[in-house]
Design an enzyme around this catalytic site. Structure first.
Site, mmCIF file in Angstrom:
data_model
loop_
_atom_site.group_PDB
_atom_site.id
_atom_site.type_symbol
_atom_site.label_atom_id
_atom_site.label_comp_id
_atom_site.label_asym_id
_atom_site.label_seq_id
_atom_site.Cartn_x
_atom_site.Cartn_y
_atom_site.Cartn_z
ATOM 1 C CG HIS A 94 -6.147 -0.125 -2.075
ATOM 2 N ND1 HIS A 94 -6.104 1.084 -2.732
ATOM 3 C CD2 HIS A 94 -6.053 0.172 -0.752
ATOM 4 C CE1 HIS A 94 -5.995 2.071 -1.865
ATOM 5 N NE2 HIS A 94 -5.955 1.543 -0.654
ATOM 6 C CG LEU B 95 -3.715 -8.357 5.852
ATOM 7 C CD1 LEU B 95 -3.725 -7.964 7.323
ATOM 8 C CD2 LEU B 95 -2.818 -9.555 5.618
ATOM 9 C CG HIS C 89 -1.815 1.223 1.269
ATOM 10 N ND1 HIS C 89 -1.404 2.431 1.797
ATOM 11 C CD2 HIS C 89 -3.081 1.412 0.839
ATOM 12 C CE1 HIS C 89 -2.380 3.318 1.695
ATOM 13 N NE2 HIS C 89 -3.406 2.724 1.112
ATOM 14 N N GLY D 58 -11.029 -5.510 -1.352
ATOM 15 C CA GLY D 58 -11.427 -4.133 -1.126
ATOM 16 C C GLY D 58 -11.122 -3.313 -2.358
ATOM 17 C CD GLU E 50 10.061 8.006 -5.666
ATOM 18 O OE1 GLU E 50 11.285 7.711 -5.546
ATOM 19 O OE2 GLU E 50 9.661 9.053 -6.186
#
Length: 264
Positions: free
Chosen positions: A92, A87, A29, A90, A65
């Protein structure tokens, strides 16, 4: 006649070399907490140690990055499996990562998120034992666990977290209640109070986060008894990353041969 290739890890039969495996791109993330980035790099090192012939790369959704689009651009048109260091399902997993993958020239497949999976339960259990979780009768009679997760507005994310809580409850033999740091209910405070009302006064907070960070710290501070460390670099985490990679690779191979995709 069988001959060993001059390149390590490649065996040729009648001078035919095995094709290069798809690259593994670990998709994190991103975080402003330097401990998170350190944890991710240590996980990458563990994966590389297990599969030294596998090209392994890192891409972030935001904040750090390399960003995932830059990592994919560096691969050109190569084949890659994107493994989310997340985990549950969702936004993302469903939108951000597939859209970034589709915008690149690389030939990509997005693997399933890490959870739910028994290897995560193994890691959660180990972290609780490290924090002081007991196996005595008193703990089984009055103990309980709040599974503290980040939270999401996507209902599938809550389904996945509840599944992990159920598996951990089966492992420990005590109630395990999922709770969230943001975007979903119940909160950790609410879950602790609900368990206390049921006579469960030895409540542990299990940190259902991949790495240290703000949410993990805030949830741990609410623990009335003990709080476990995040999942981090437990050996089962590298095993699970490679397991998700292997699943996605097998599905791609099955699809290329017009066979039904294997179940996740």
């Amino acid at each position: 006649m069988n001959r060993i290739s001059s390149q390590p890890g490649l065996v040729s039969l009648d001078d035919r070399r095995r094709p290069e495996p798809p690259a593994l791109v670990l998709v994190a993330h991103g975080s402003r907490d330097p401990r998170t980035l350190n944890t991710v790099h240590r996980l990458l090192d563990q994966v590389r140690e297990q599969r030294p012939d596998l090209p392994v790369h890192l891409g972030h959704i935001e904040l750090n990055e390399p960003l995932l689009p830059d990592t994919l651009a560096s691969l050109g048109t190569a084949e890659a499996v994107l493994v989310p260091l997340l985990l549950s399902r969702g936004y993302h997993v469903k939108r951000d990562i597939p859209e970034m993958a589709a915008a690149s020239a690389a030939r990509t497949r997005v693997a399933a998120p890490l959870g739910p999976h028994p290897l995560l339960v193994e890691t959660l259990h180990a972290r609780l034992i490290e924090a002081g979780w007991g196996t005595d009768e008193e703990t089984r009679r009055t103990g309980a666990v709040v599974l503290a997760a980040a939270g999401s507005r996507d209902p599938d994310s809550a389904v996945d977290t509840r599944r992990t809580a159920h598996l951990l409850s089966d492992r420990l033999g005590v109630p395990v209640v999922p709770a969230y740091a943001s975007a979903a209910t119940p909160t950790v405070d609410t879950a602790i109070r609900a368990l206390a009302a049921r006579g469960r006064d030895r409540v542990a907070v299990a940190s259902y986060f991949t790495a240290p960070g703000l949410f993990a710290t805030q949830c741990a501070q609410k623990a009335p008894w003990i709080a476990s460390a995040p999942l981090g670099t437990h050996p089962a985490m590298a095993d699970l990353i490679l397991h998700r990679y292997d699943q996605a690779t097998r599905r791609r191979a099955a699809t290329s041969h017009q066979l039904p995709a294997l179940a996740v």
